[in-house]
Design an enzyme around this catalytic site. Structure first.
Site, PDB file in Angstrom:
ATOM      1  N   ASN A  91       0.802  -1.217   0.000  1.00 43.61           N
ATOM      2  CA  ASN A  91       0.000   0.000   0.000  1.00 43.61           C
ATOM      3  C   ASN A  91       0.841   1.275   0.000  1.00 43.61           C
ATOM      4  O   ASN A  91       0.357   2.329  -0.418  1.00 43.61           O
ATOM      5  CB  ASN A  91      -0.914  -0.012   1.244  1.00 43.61           C
ATOM      6  CG  ASN A  91      -1.574   1.329   1.492  1.00 43.61           C
ATOM      7  OD1 ASN A  91      -2.471   1.747   0.768  1.00 43.61           O
ATOM      8  ND2 ASN A  91      -1.120   2.011   2.542  1.00 43.61           N
ATOM      9  N   SER A 143      -4.100   2.298  -9.090  1.00 40.11           N
ATOM     10  CA  SER A 143      -4.876   3.529  -9.256  1.00 40.11           C
ATOM     11  C   SER A 143      -5.530   3.521 -10.624  1.00 40.11           C
ATOM     12  O   SER A 143      -4.976   2.946 -11.578  1.00 40.11           O
ATOM     13  CB  SER A 143      -3.965   4.754  -9.145  1.00 40.11           C
ATOM     14  OG  SER A 143      -4.632   5.926  -9.564  1.00 40.11           O
ATOM     15  N   TYR A 156       3.202   9.819 -11.256  1.00 41.85           N
ATOM     16  CA  TYR A 156       2.249   9.019 -10.493  1.00 41.85           C
ATOM     17  C   TYR A 156       1.618   7.942 -11.371  1.00 41.85           C
ATOM     18  O   TYR A 156       1.549   6.764 -10.988  1.00 41.85           O
ATOM     19  CB  TYR A 156       1.166   9.920  -9.905  1.00 41.85           C
ATOM     20  CG  TYR A 156       0.145   9.176  -9.080  1.00 41.85           C
ATOM     21  CD1 TYR A 156       0.455   8.721  -7.804  1.00 41.85           C
ATOM     22  CD2 TYR A 156      -1.136   8.933  -9.572  1.00 41.85           C
ATOM     23  CE1 TYR A 156      -0.481   8.045  -7.034  1.00 41.85           C
ATOM     24  CE2 TYR A 156      -2.084   8.261  -8.813  1.00 41.85           C
ATOM     25  CZ  TYR A 156      -1.740   7.816  -7.543  1.00 41.85           C
ATOM     26  OH  TYR A 156      -2.664   7.130  -6.791  1.00 41.85           O
ATOM     27  N   LYS A 160       2.028   3.842 -10.916  1.00 42.58           N
ATOM     28  CA  LYS A 160       0.877   2.977 -10.718  1.00 42.58           C
ATOM     29  C   LYS A 160       0.681   2.009 -11.884  1.00 42.58           C
ATOM     30  O   LYS A 160       0.189   0.886 -11.687  1.00 42.58           O
ATOM     31  CB  LYS A 160      -0.379   3.818 -10.483  1.00 42.58           C
ATOM     32  CG  LYS A 160      -0.372   4.546  -9.144  1.00 42.58           C
ATOM     33  CD  LYS A 160      -0.191   3.580  -7.971  1.00 42.58           C
ATOM     34  CE  LYS A 160      -0.316   4.253  -6.628  1.00 42.58           C
ATOM     35  NZ  LYS A 160      -0.134   3.311  -5.493  1.00 42.58           N
TER      36      LYS A 160
END
Length: 252
Positions: A91, A143, A156, A160
Protein backbone atom coordinates in the site's frame (compact mmCIF):
# COMPACT_ATOMS: atom_id res chain seq x y z
CA UNK A 1 -16.71 -10.44 12.52
CA UNK A 2 -17.00 -13.43 10.19
CA UNK A 3 -13.44 -14.73 10.64
CA UNK A 4 -12.89 -14.92 6.88
CA UNK A 5 -9.16 -14.45 7.49
CA UNK A 6 -8.82 -16.48 10.68
CA UNK A 7 -5.35 -17.96 11.04
CA UNK A 8 -3.81 -15.72 8.37
CA UNK A 9 -0.84 -13.45 8.94
CA UNK A 10 -0.70 -10.13 7.08
CA UNK A 11 1.95 -7.51 6.42
CA UNK A 12 0.63 -4.11 5.31
CA UNK A 13 3.03 -1.39 4.14
CA UNK A 14 1.96 2.18 4.81
CA UNK A 15 -0.51 0.70 7.26
CA UNK A 16 -0.58 3.47 9.85
CA UNK A 17 -3.28 5.66 8.33
CA UNK A 18 -5.64 6.14 5.40
CA UNK A 19 -6.44 3.17 3.19
CA UNK A 20 -3.65 1.10 4.74
CA UNK A 21 -5.01 1.66 8.24
CA UNK A 22 -8.53 0.70 7.16
CA UNK A 23 -7.19 -2.51 5.64
CA UNK A 24 -5.28 -3.36 8.83
CA UNK A 25 -8.42 -2.81 10.90
CA UNK A 26 -10.55 -4.90 8.55
CA UNK A 27 -8.06 -7.76 8.38
CA UNK A 28 -7.81 -7.83 12.18
CA UNK A 29 -11.62 -7.87 12.52
CA UNK A 30 -11.70 -10.84 10.16
CA UNK A 31 -9.25 -12.78 12.34
CA UNK A 32 -5.85 -12.09 10.78
CA UNK A 33 -2.76 -11.10 12.73
CA UNK A 34 -1.31 -7.94 11.19
CA UNK A 35 2.17 -6.48 10.89
CA UNK A 36 1.67 -2.74 10.41
CA UNK A 37 4.64 -1.16 8.66
CA UNK A 38 4.80 2.63 8.48
CA UNK A 39 7.48 5.27 8.14
CA UNK A 40 6.02 7.07 11.15
CA UNK A 41 6.40 5.04 14.32
CA UNK A 42 3.67 6.90 16.19
CA UNK A 43 0.93 6.16 13.67
CA UNK A 44 2.03 2.51 13.41
CA UNK A 45 1.88 2.19 17.19
CA UNK A 46 -1.51 3.89 17.36
CA UNK A 47 -2.96 1.53 14.77
CA UNK A 48 -1.51 -1.54 16.48
CA UNK A 49 -2.62 -0.40 19.95
CA UNK A 50 -6.18 0.08 18.77
CA UNK A 51 -6.32 -3.37 17.20
CA UNK A 52 -4.75 -5.05 20.22
CA UNK A 53 -7.06 -3.15 22.55
CA UNK A 54 -10.07 -4.50 20.64
CA UNK A 55 -8.87 -8.07 21.09
CA UNK A 56 -7.02 -8.46 17.81
CA UNK A 57 -3.36 -9.12 17.14
CA UNK A 58 -1.12 -6.47 15.61
CA UNK A 59 2.54 -5.47 15.58
CA UNK A 60 3.82 -1.95 14.88
CA UNK A 61 6.90 -1.87 12.62
CA UNK A 62 8.73 1.35 11.80
CA UNK A 63 10.34 1.30 8.38
CA UNK A 64 10.67 2.78 4.90
CA UNK A 65 8.91 0.56 2.36
CA UNK A 66 11.21 1.94 -0.33
CA UNK A 67 14.22 0.27 1.31
CA UNK A 68 14.69 -3.43 0.62
CA UNK A 69 16.34 -4.03 3.98
CA UNK A 70 13.41 -2.44 5.85
CA UNK A 71 10.82 -4.52 4.01
CA UNK A 72 12.75 -7.74 4.67
CA UNK A 73 13.06 -6.77 8.34
CA UNK A 74 9.31 -6.09 8.53
CA UNK A 75 8.56 -9.50 7.03
CA UNK A 76 10.93 -11.17 9.49
CA UNK A 77 9.50 -9.33 12.50
CA UNK A 78 5.96 -10.22 11.46
CA UNK A 79 6.94 -13.86 11.08
CA UNK A 80 8.64 -13.93 14.47
CA UNK A 81 5.55 -12.48 16.12
CA UNK A 82 2.82 -14.45 14.35
CA UNK A 83 4.23 -17.04 11.96
CA UNK A 84 4.76 -17.07 8.17
CA UNK A 85 3.19 -14.16 6.31
CA UNK A 86 0.34 -15.36 4.09
CA UNK A 87 -1.19 -11.97 3.20
CA UNK A 88 0.74 -9.00 1.82
CA UNK A 89 -0.71 -5.56 1.06
CA UNK A 90 1.65 -3.30 -0.87
CA UNK A 91 0.00 0.00 0.00
CA UNK A 92 2.89 2.43 0.63
CA UNK A 93 3.12 5.43 -1.70
CA UNK A 94 4.75 8.84 -1.73
CA UNK A 95 3.59 11.27 -4.39
CA UNK A 96 3.85 14.82 -5.63
CA UNK A 97 1.79 16.05 -8.60
CA UNK A 98 3.12 18.69 -10.95
CA UNK A 99 4.64 19.36 -14.36
CA UNK A 100 7.31 16.79 -15.13
CA UNK A 101 9.95 19.45 -15.77
CA UNK A 102 9.59 20.59 -12.16
CA UNK A 103 10.24 17.14 -10.67
CA UNK A 104 13.90 16.67 -9.84
CA UNK A 105 15.88 13.47 -9.44
CA UNK A 106 15.31 13.26 -5.70
CA UNK A 107 11.54 13.50 -6.05
CA UNK A 108 11.38 11.01 -8.95
CA UNK A 109 13.58 8.52 -7.15
CA UNK A 110 11.48 8.70 -4.00
CA UNK A 111 8.24 8.14 -5.87
CA UNK A 112 9.69 5.10 -7.64
CA UNK A 113 11.29 3.75 -4.46
CA UNK A 114 8.19 3.99 -2.26
CA UNK A 115 5.53 3.47 -4.92
CA UNK A 116 7.04 0.71 -7.05
CA UNK A 117 10.24 -0.75 -5.67
CA UNK A 118 8.39 -1.45 -2.42
CA UNK A 119 6.17 -3.87 -4.35
CA UNK A 120 9.21 -5.74 -5.64
CA UNK A 121 10.80 -5.85 -2.19
CA UNK A 122 7.50 -7.10 -0.78
CA UNK A 123 7.41 -9.96 -3.28
CA UNK A 124 11.00 -10.89 -2.54
CA UNK A 125 10.56 -10.78 1.22
CA UNK A 126 7.20 -12.51 1.57
CA UNK A 127 6.84 -15.01 -1.30
CA UNK A 128 9.31 -17.48 0.32
CA UNK A 129 7.20 -17.41 3.50
CA UNK A 130 4.04 -17.98 1.45
CA UNK A 131 5.64 -20.92 -0.32
CA UNK A 132 6.50 -22.40 3.04
CA UNK A 133 2.87 -21.95 4.10
CA UNK A 134 1.71 -23.50 0.79
CA UNK A 135 -0.07 -20.41 -0.43
CA UNK A 136 -1.05 -16.82 0.12
CA UNK A 137 -2.58 -13.69 -1.34
CA UNK A 138 -1.02 -10.38 -2.34
CA UNK A 139 -3.03 -7.17 -2.79
CA UNK A 140 -1.33 -4.21 -4.45
CA UNK A 141 -2.78 -0.70 -4.32
CA UNK A 142 -2.77 0.69 -7.84
CA UNK A 143 -4.88 3.53 -9.26
CA UNK A 144 -7.23 4.37 -12.13
CA UNK A 145 -4.30 6.53 -13.23
CA UNK A 146 -2.60 3.30 -14.29
CA UNK A 147 -4.93 3.19 -17.29
CA UNK A 148 -6.10 6.82 -17.67
CA UNK A 149 -4.18 9.89 -18.82
CA UNK A 150 -3.62 12.46 -16.09
CA UNK A 151 -2.37 16.04 -16.41
CA UNK A 152 0.50 16.85 -13.99
CA UNK A 153 0.61 13.17 -13.05
CA UNK A 154 3.13 11.58 -15.41
CA UNK A 155 5.21 10.15 -12.58
CA UNK A 156 2.25 9.02 -10.49
CA UNK A 157 0.55 7.38 -13.46
CA UNK A 158 3.78 5.70 -14.49
CA UNK A 159 4.43 4.30 -11.02
CA UNK A 160 0.88 2.98 -10.72
CA UNK A 161 1.03 1.47 -14.22
CA UNK A 162 4.17 -0.37 -13.11
CA UNK A 163 2.29 -1.64 -10.05
CA UNK A 164 -0.51 -2.90 -12.32
CA UNK A 165 2.05 -4.68 -14.53
CA UNK A 166 3.73 -6.23 -11.49
CA UNK A 167 0.31 -7.47 -10.40
CA UNK A 168 -0.37 -9.27 -13.68
CA UNK A 169 3.13 -10.68 -13.91
CA UNK A 170 3.12 -11.67 -10.24
CA UNK A 171 -0.06 -13.65 -10.77
CA UNK A 172 1.59 -15.55 -13.61
CA UNK A 173 4.87 -15.99 -11.74
CA UNK A 174 3.50 -17.27 -8.44
CA UNK A 175 0.27 -19.00 -9.40
CA UNK A 176 1.90 -22.43 -9.32
CA UNK A 177 2.79 -21.75 -5.67
CA UNK A 178 -0.91 -21.17 -4.83
CA UNK A 179 -0.19 -17.46 -4.42
CA UNK A 180 -2.76 -15.09 -5.86
CA UNK A 181 -1.83 -11.51 -6.80
CA UNK A 182 -4.46 -8.82 -7.37
CA UNK A 183 -4.70 -5.04 -7.23
CA UNK A 184 -7.18 -2.44 -6.05
CA UNK A 185 -7.51 0.87 -7.90
CA UNK A 186 -9.13 3.43 -5.58
CA UNK A 187 -11.01 6.36 -7.04
CA UNK A 188 -11.32 9.73 -5.22
CA UNK A 189 -11.02 8.62 -1.61
CA UNK A 190 -11.15 10.84 1.46
CA UNK A 191 -8.12 10.10 3.61
CA UNK A 192 -6.26 12.16 6.18
CA UNK A 193 -3.45 12.83 3.73
CA UNK A 194 -5.77 13.88 0.90
CA UNK A 195 -7.76 16.14 3.20
CA UNK A 196 -4.56 18.01 4.04
CA UNK A 197 -3.99 19.06 0.43
CA UNK A 198 -7.50 19.27 -1.06
CA UNK A 199 -10.04 21.98 -0.31
CA UNK A 200 -13.76 21.35 0.11
CA UNK A 201 -14.26 22.85 -3.35
CA UNK A 202 -11.77 20.38 -4.83
CA UNK A 203 -13.59 17.49 -3.15
CA UNK A 204 -16.88 18.80 -4.54
CA UNK A 205 -15.47 18.76 -8.07
CA UNK A 206 -14.30 15.18 -7.62
CA UNK A 207 -17.66 14.14 -6.17
CA UNK A 208 -19.47 15.56 -9.18
CA UNK A 209 -17.43 13.33 -11.49
CA UNK A 210 -18.25 10.09 -9.69
CA UNK A 211 -21.24 8.33 -11.32
CA UNK A 212 -22.33 6.76 -8.02
CA UNK A 213 -22.60 10.25 -6.53
CA UNK A 214 -20.26 10.13 -3.54
CA UNK A 215 -16.60 10.09 -2.62
CA UNK A 216 -14.85 6.92 -1.60
CA UNK A 217 -13.93 6.11 1.99
CA UNK A 218 -10.93 4.03 3.11
CA UNK A 219 -13.35 1.33 4.25
CA UNK A 220 -14.52 0.85 0.66
CA UNK A 221 -11.02 -0.26 -0.29
CA UNK A 222 -10.68 -2.29 2.90
CA UNK A 223 -13.80 -4.28 2.03
CA UNK A 224 -12.35 -5.11 -1.37
CA UNK A 225 -9.01 -6.04 0.20
CA UNK A 226 -10.72 -8.47 2.59
CA UNK A 227 -12.57 -10.12 -0.29
CA UNK A 228 -9.42 -10.47 -2.42
CA UNK A 229 -7.53 -11.96 0.53
CA UNK A 230 -10.29 -14.41 1.41
CA UNK A 231 -11.17 -17.86 0.09
CA UNK A 232 -14.16 -16.26 -1.64
CA UNK A 233 -11.68 -14.96 -4.23
CA UNK A 234 -9.87 -18.28 -4.57
CA UNK A 235 -10.04 -18.26 -8.39
CA UNK A 236 -9.27 -14.56 -8.88
CA UNK A 237 -5.70 -13.60 -9.71
CA UNK A 238 -4.07 -10.98 -11.91
CA UNK A 239 -7.11 -8.71 -11.63
CA UNK A 240 -7.31 -4.99 -10.91
CA UNK A 241 -10.51 -4.09 -9.05
CA UNK A 242 -11.66 -0.49 -9.52
CA UNK A 243 -13.07 0.79 -6.22
CA UNK A 244 -14.02 4.10 -7.75
CA UNK A 245 -17.78 4.52 -7.97
CA UNK A 246 -17.61 4.00 -11.74
CA UNK A 247 -15.36 6.96 -12.54
CA UNK A 248 -12.74 5.04 -14.54
CA UNK A 249 -15.09 3.68 -17.18
CA UNK A 250 -17.19 6.83 -17.22
CA UNK A 251 -14.13 8.81 -18.35
CA UNK A 252 -12.25 6.17 -20.36
Amino acid sequence: MSNRLKGRVALVTGGGRGIGRAICDAYAREGAAVGIMDLKSDVARSAADEINGAGGRALAITGNAGLRSDVFRAADETRQAFGPVTLLVNNAMWNRYGPLEDQDERLVDRMIDVGFKSVIWGYQAVVPQMREARGGAIVNIASPSAVLAMKNGIMYSSVKAAVAAATRSGAAEYGADNIRVNAIAPGPTQTEGANMVLSEEAWDRRRERVPIGRLGQPEDCANAAVFLASDEAAFISGDMTFVDGGITYAFS
